[in-house]
Scaffold this motif. Structure first.
Motif, PDB file in Angstrom:
ATOM      1  N   GLY A 134      53.977 -11.082 -20.187  1.00 49.10           N
ATOM      2  CA  GLY A 134      54.262 -11.658 -21.492  1.00 49.10           C
ATOM      3  C   GLY A 134      53.286 -12.777 -21.799  1.00 49.10           C
ATOM      4  O   GLY A 134      52.690 -13.374 -20.899  1.00 49.10           O
ATOM      5  N   ALA A 135      53.110 -13.062 -23.090  1.00 48.98           N
ATOM      6  CA  ALA A 135      52.240 -14.160 -23.519  1.00 48.98           C
ATOM      7  C   ALA A 135      52.731 -14.667 -24.867  1.00 48.98           C
ATOM      8  O   ALA A 135      53.218 -13.887 -25.697  1.00 48.98           O
ATOM      9  CB  ALA A 135      50.789 -13.712 -23.616  1.00 48.98           C
ATOM     10  N   LYS A 136      52.609 -15.948 -25.077  1.00 47.44           N
ATOM     11  CA  LYS A 136      53.029 -16.554 -26.341  1.00 47.44           C
ATOM     12  C   LYS A 136      52.131 -17.751 -26.641  1.00 47.44           C
ATOM     13  O   LYS A 136      51.412 -18.243 -25.773  1.00 47.44           O
ATOM     14  CB  LYS A 136      54.478 -17.034 -26.262  1.00 47.44           C
ATOM     15  CG  LYS A 136      54.694 -18.193 -25.285  1.00 47.44           C
ATOM     16  CD  LYS A 136      56.119 -18.752 -25.343  1.00 47.44           C
ATOM     17  CE  LYS A 136      56.350 -19.569 -26.599  1.00 47.44           C
ATOM     18  NZ  LYS A 136      57.654 -20.238 -26.616  1.00 47.44           N
ATOM     19  N   GLU A 164      52.614  -1.857 -33.887  1.00 50.74           N
ATOM     20  CA  GLU A 164      51.340  -1.180 -34.097  1.00 50.74           C
ATOM     21  C   GLU A 164      50.377  -1.449 -32.941  1.00 50.74           C
ATOM     22  O   GLU A 164      49.550  -0.592 -32.604  1.00 50.74           O
ATOM     23  CB  GLU A 164      50.713  -1.655 -35.413  1.00 50.74           C
ATOM     24  CG  GLU A 164      51.459  -1.186 -36.653  1.00 50.74           C
ATOM     25  CD  GLU A 164      50.928  -1.825 -37.918  1.00 50.74           C
ATOM     26  OE1 GLU A 164      50.034  -2.708 -37.805  1.00 50.74           O
ATOM     27  OE2 GLU A 164      51.401  -1.477 -39.020  1.00 50.74           O
ATOM     28  N   GLN A 165      50.485  -2.614 -32.342  1.00 51.42           N
ATOM     29  CA  GLN A 165      49.645  -2.960 -31.207  1.00 51.42           C
ATOM     30  C   GLN A 165      50.107  -2.302 -29.907  1.00 51.42           C
ATOM     31  O   GLN A 165      49.429  -2.409 -28.889  1.00 51.42           O
ATOM     32  CB  GLN A 165      49.621  -4.486 -31.018  1.00 51.42           C
ATOM     33  CG  GLN A 165      48.929  -5.244 -32.147  1.00 51.42           C
ATOM     34  CD  GLN A 165      49.079  -6.747 -31.985  1.00 51.42           C
ATOM     35  OE1 GLN A 165      50.116  -7.245 -31.548  1.00 51.42           O
ATOM     36  NE2 GLN A 165      48.038  -7.484 -32.336  1.00 51.42           N
ATOM     37  N   GLY A 166      51.252  -1.646 -29.955  1.00 50.84           N
ATOM     38  CA  GLY A 166      51.799  -1.043 -28.754  1.00 50.84           C
ATOM     39  C   GLY A 166      52.449  -2.059 -27.825  1.00 50.84           C
ATOM     40  O   GLY A 166      52.576  -1.820 -26.621  1.00 50.84           O
ATOM     41  N   ARG A 167      52.891  -3.185 -28.417  1.00 42.72           N
ATOM     42  CA  ARG A 167      53.502  -4.258 -27.643  1.00 42.72           C
ATOM     43  C   ARG A 167      54.985  -4.385 -27.970  1.00 42.72           C
ATOM     44  O   ARG A 167      55.486  -3.772 -28.909  1.00 42.72           O
ATOM     45  CB  ARG A 167      52.796  -5.591 -27.946  1.00 42.72           C
ATOM     46  CG  ARG A 167      51.294  -5.554 -27.738  1.00 42.72           C
ATOM     47  CD  ARG A 167      50.929  -5.121 -26.323  1.00 42.72           C
ATOM     48  NE  ARG A 167      49.496  -5.261 -26.045  1.00 42.72           N
ATOM     49  CZ  ARG A 167      48.939  -4.969 -24.891  1.00 42.72           C
ATOM     50  NH1 ARG A 167      49.681  -4.496 -23.897  1.00 42.72           N
ATOM     51  NH2 ARG A 167      47.639  -5.118 -24.709  1.00 42.72           N
ATOM     52  N   ASN A 168      55.664  -5.218 -27.203  1.00 42.72           N
ATOM     53  CA  ASN A 168      57.075  -5.483 -27.431  1.00 42.72           C
ATOM     54  C   ASN A 168      57.274  -6.885 -27.985  1.00 42.72           C
ATOM     55  O   ASN A 168      56.618  -7.832 -27.540  1.00 42.72           O
ATOM     56  CB  ASN A 168      57.874  -5.345 -26.126  1.00 42.72           C
ATOM     57  CG  ASN A 168      58.086  -3.901 -25.729  1.00 42.72           C
ATOM     58  OD1 ASN A 168      58.162  -3.019 -26.575  1.00 42.72           O
ATOM     59  ND2 ASN A 168      58.159  -3.650 -24.433  1.00 42.72           N
ATOM     60  N   ASN A 169      58.177  -6.999 -28.936  1.00 36.63           N
ATOM     61  CA  ASN A 169      58.572  -8.296 -29.488  1.00 36.63           C
ATOM     62  C   ASN A 169      59.494  -8.972 -28.484  1.00 36.63           C
ATOM     63  O   ASN A 169      60.593  -8.496 -28.227  1.00 36.63           O
ATOM     64  CB  ASN A 169      59.285  -8.063 -30.826  1.00 36.63           C
ATOM     65  CG  ASN A 169      59.874  -9.332 -31.417  1.00 36.63           C
ATOM     66  OD1 ASN A 169      60.063 -10.334 -30.749  1.00 36.63           O
ATOM     67  ND2 ASN A 169      60.189  -9.278 -32.700  1.00 36.63           N
ATOM     68  N   ARG A 170      59.050 -10.093 -27.909  1.00 41.27           N
ATOM     69  CA  ARG A 170      59.876 -10.797 -26.935  1.00 41.27           C
ATOM     70  C   ARG A 170      60.529 -12.044 -27.503  1.00 41.27           C
ATOM     71  O   ARG A 170      61.473 -12.573 -26.908  1.00 41.27           O
ATOM     72  CB  ARG A 170      59.054 -11.162 -25.684  1.00 41.27           C
ATOM     73  CG  ARG A 170      58.391  -9.987 -25.003  1.00 41.27           C
ATOM     74  CD  ARG A 170      59.294  -8.761 -24.927  1.00 41.27           C
ATOM     75  NE  ARG A 170      60.464  -8.975 -24.075  1.00 41.27           N
ATOM     76  CZ  ARG A 170      61.587  -8.282 -24.185  1.00 41.27           C
ATOM     77  NH1 ARG A 170      61.740  -7.360 -25.121  1.00 41.27           N
ATOM     78  NH2 ARG A 170      62.588  -8.528 -23.370  1.00 41.27           N
TER      79      ARG A 170
END
Length: 271
Positions: free
Chosen positions: A241-243, A153-159
């Motif tokens: 990327g960020a975590k 929904e955020q327009g991001r990818n699950n890394r």
């Protein structure tokens, strides 16, 4: 479930690990390589009392923060990739001290980067979201899928799905097994691997898993104990990327983050 004294020791080590990451991050500059950053973090933590490793420090720069084109486990190891102005970075370390374990992920950027700032803002929403779902006693499988849906929904990818086992988290226990304190495969402590092996057998016999992913093995309510939770987001183009990664305490009827006095929590509150 760990007692209060144990939780204090886990919390102290987690804070130490973040202090080490902040120390290294404050000294990053153009030309520093992933290998250099990871080595400095390891030496700093060992000088401050760390005596073993769940896994040794990793560092990822640039598009490697989004695990771009990662296919095999050795690609997670630090490389000669050098930092440049405006480049994102992730420092990740899991030290052990007197058997207590921490596992942290520290994201940042060398100078301004609007894409990283927006990604970090989106990442911040997942801390409260995950805690709420755990408190509602949703299954680990359902929570994983709900996080994945929020990321989309955020327009991001699950890394985090790129990690071995596609995990968003894993169980953390005090390491009590004996044996030499060696690092194998350039990554994991030998005692860690022995502990994980025992936990896999024990939990599977009880219909659970110490690894938190989206598959059938995680289709059970949150297991009481400590969990290292690490949602990891990437931009759609795979360049940033960020975590974050920190310890979540799960009880029989509640859950809470072990500590709110952490760098990413302060950054998000300030923003």
């Amino acid at each position: 479930m760990s007692n209060r004294v144990d939780l204090d020791r886990f919390r102290e080590l987690q804070r130490l690990a973040y202090q080490g990451a902040e120390h290294v991050a404050s000294r990053l500059e153009p030309g520093v390589s992933e290998r250099m950053a990871a080595a400095v973090l390891r030496r700093w933590l060992e000088r401050h009392g760390v005596d073993d490793w769940f896994h040794v420090p990793f560092a990822w720069f640039g598009e490697r923060t989004a695990f771009r084109n990662f296919r095999i486990p050795t690609q997670f190891l630090p490389t000669g990739r050098r930092l440049e102005p405006g480049m994102p970075y992730v420092l990740d370390a899991a030290p052990v001290m007197d058997g207590y374990v921490a596992d942290i992920g520290f994201s940042g950027c060398l100078g301004g980067n609007a894409a990283w700032t927006r990604l970090d803002r989106d990442l911040s929403a997942h801390r409260a979201h995950i805690l709420d779902l755990v408190r509602r006693r949703r299954t680990f499988q359902d929570i994983y899928r709900a996080v994945d849906e929020r990321i989309k929904e955020q327009g991001r990818n699950n890394r985090h799905q790129v990690y071995p086992g596609r995990v968003i988290g894993h169980r953390v226990d005090r390491i009590r097994v004996g044996g030499p304190r060696l690092v194998v495969f350039d990554s994991f402590g030998l005692r860690t691997l022995r502990t994980i092996g025992r936990e896999l057998v024990k939990e599977r016999l009880e219909g659970r898993s110490p690894l938190w992913a989206g598959g059938r093995a995680s289709a059970h309510p949150p297991t009481p104990g400590l969990w290292a939770v690490e949602p990891h987001l990437g931009t759609e183009d795979g360049t940033v990327g960020a975590k974050f990664e920190e310890l979540l305490v799960v009880t029989d009827d509640d859950a809470f983050w072990l500590d709110d006095d952490l760098p990413h929590v302060h950054r998000w509150r300030a923003a």
